[in-house]
Design a protein around this motif. Structure first.
Motif, PDB file in Angstrom:
ATOM      1  N   GLU A  52      41.317 -63.410  34.330  1.00  0.00           N
ATOM      2  CA  GLU A  52      42.307 -63.455  33.758  1.00  0.00           C
ATOM      3  C   GLU A  52      42.469 -64.556  32.559  1.00  0.00           C
ATOM      4  O   GLU A  52      43.500 -64.640  31.904  1.00  0.00           O
ATOM      5  CB  GLU A  52      43.374 -64.198  35.004  1.00  0.00           C
ATOM      6  N   GLN A  53      41.605 -65.447  32.494  1.00  0.00           N
ATOM      7  CA  GLN A  53      41.368 -66.477  31.344  1.00  0.00           C
ATOM      8  C   GLN A  53      41.228 -65.930  30.037  1.00  0.00           C
ATOM      9  O   GLN A  53      40.779 -65.156  29.723  1.00  0.00           O
ATOM     10  CB  GLN A  53      40.425 -67.392  31.620  1.00  0.00           C
ATOM     11  N   HIS A  54      41.884 -66.700  29.310  1.00  0.00           N
ATOM     12  CA  HIS A  54      41.937 -66.385  27.777  1.00  0.00           C
ATOM     13  C   HIS A  54      41.190 -67.684  26.916  1.00  0.00           C
ATOM     14  O   HIS A  54      41.929 -68.533  26.545  1.00  0.00           O
ATOM     15  CB  HIS A  54      43.503 -66.232  27.025  1.00  0.00           C
ATOM     16  N   PRO A  55      40.066 -67.434  26.404  1.00  0.00           N
ATOM     17  CA  PRO A  55      39.666 -68.500  25.730  1.00  0.00           C
ATOM     18  C   PRO A  55      40.283 -68.668  24.401  1.00  0.00           C
ATOM     19  O   PRO A  55      40.850 -67.840  23.880  1.00  0.00           O
ATOM     20  CB  PRO A  55      37.985 -67.893  25.435  1.00  0.00           C
ATOM     21  N   CYS A  56      40.272 -70.099  23.834  1.00  0.00           N
ATOM     22  CA  CYS A  56      41.180 -70.358  22.506  1.00  0.00           C
ATOM     23  C   CYS A  56      40.103 -70.999  21.685  1.00  0.00           C
ATOM     24  O   CYS A  56      38.976 -71.603  22.134  1.00  0.00           O
ATOM     25  CB  CYS A  56      42.260 -71.313  23.004  1.00  0.00           C
ATOM     26  N   LEU A  57      40.691 -71.369  20.407  1.00  0.00           N
ATOM     27  CA  LEU A  57      39.830 -71.928  19.416  1.00  0.00           C
ATOM     28  C   LEU A  57      40.840 -72.995  18.832  1.00  0.00           C
ATOM     29  O   LEU A  57      41.890 -72.566  18.469  1.00  0.00           O
ATOM     30  CB  LEU A  57      39.474 -70.880  18.445  1.00  0.00           C
ATOM     31  N   TYR A  58      40.149 -74.113  18.738  1.00  0.00           N
ATOM     32  CA  TYR A  58      40.963 -75.158  17.862  1.00  0.00           C
ATOM     33  C   TYR A  58      40.196 -75.656  17.028  1.00  0.00           C
ATOM     34  O   TYR A  58      38.964 -76.453  17.362  1.00  0.00           O
ATOM     35  CB  TYR A  58      41.396 -76.568  19.123  1.00  0.00           C
TER      36      TYR A  58
END
Length: 312
Positions: free
Chosen positions: A289-295
């Motif tokens: 279910e998880q969604h990796p993100c980029l900052y």
């Protein structure tokens, strides 16, 4: 790659053995990453510090030890250097101390001794970087989105809900559980987590609690910001830890494993954005279910992940 440029890494895997919060894949995640850093990204093994809570480990991944390793890495940095921090372990969310943010929560990782390292600590580390050095953080932990305070969101939360088809353990310790554990250490009757951390850890506690109202240049977003965060999930999500039985082999963290798969299947240089997008697709295909993100800054979104050296 210029011979004079250093590649420095701190890798931290926390399995919390023999506790109610025990995980299984975190040490495997960072040991595997060490091999990738040396074999693909040109890191010298002597420039990689590995901190785990494996039995017999000489330097445990406590809050103070992790921050000491990160501080030493930043202190050595010069223009052109590539710095990398991979964390696999539990994360948590804590009530924000910022005025006017009564319902907002801030992100933190949970070292082996529960001495929380917060988004403010990572912001301060990034702000200390010399111009021209980059600091990439890959955090395979729950609530890891936003772990560098005020960092620009490039790939953020997704409204797409994946269908869960796997059984896993979440890499989070809820705030109340962290508070309960720290209360047992201090025997102080208060729900203010900062009071417990300052009482038990003193000067080793997070800057967030030692300087709660500080809004100085030290903790503000730097104009020449070189922080890059690849988070295992968005801030309100959990990250998965697969044990050997569920994973069909070695235990692993779902995000760390997805990044390894992306790198294994693509030998050429990949941008930070590409790594995150492709890791999302891997996790979706696997039923997580998880969604990796980029900052990071706009420029670093398209920059090559860990500035991969050209093949000779």
């Amino acid at each position: 790659m210029d011979k004079g440029k250093k590649r420095l890494a701190v890798l931290v895997g926390c399995n919390y053995p023999n506790t109610q919060h025990e995980l299984h894949g975190c040490i495997n995640d960072v040991v595997a990453m060490r091999g990738v850093l040396v074999g693909r990204f040109g890191f010298d093994p002597s420039q990689i510090e590995l901190l785990t809570d494996a039995p017999g480990s000489l330097v445990l991944p406590t809050g103070a030890n992790i921050k000491a390793a990160l501080n030493e890495m930043v202190n050595q940095a010069e223009a052109g250097d590539v710095l990398f921090f991979h964390y696999s372990g539990h994360g948590t969310r804590i009530p924000s101390l910022k005025p006017g943010h009564h319902f907002r929560q801030d992100e933190a990782i949970v070292p082996s001794d529960f001495n929380l390292i917060t988004d403010v600590d990572f912001r301060q580390l990034v702000n200390r970087l010399p111009k021209g050095a980059t600091f990439t953080i890959l955090s395979d932990s729950c609530h890891s989105g936003g772990l560098i305070d005020k960092e620009k969101e490039q790939i953020g939360p997704s409204i797409i809900k994946n269908t869960t088809s796997v059984s896993y353990r979440v890499k989070t310790i809820p705030f109340q559980s962290v508070l309960q554990h720290l209360s047992s250490l201090t025997s102080i009757n208060t729900s203010d987590i900062g009071t417990h951390l300052l009482e038990f850890f003193g000067a080793d506690a997070s800057l967030k609690f030692r300087l709660p109202q500080l809004e100085s240049d030290l903790l503000e977003l730097s104009k020449t910001d070189e922080g890059i965060l690849l988070s295992g999930c968005q801030a309100d999500e959990t990250s998965a830890d697969m044990n050997a039985i569920e994973g069909g082999g070695k235990a692993y963290g779902a995000f760390s494993n997805a990044v390894h798969m992306v790198l294994n299947e693509n030998s050429g240089a990949l941008s930070n954005k590409k790594v995150v997008v492709m890791a999302r697709k891997v996790l979706e295909a696997q039923g997580f279910e998880q969604h990796p993100c980029l900052y990071c800054s706009d420029g670093n979104a398209d920059a090559t992940f860990l500035l991969q050296p050209e093949a000779k």
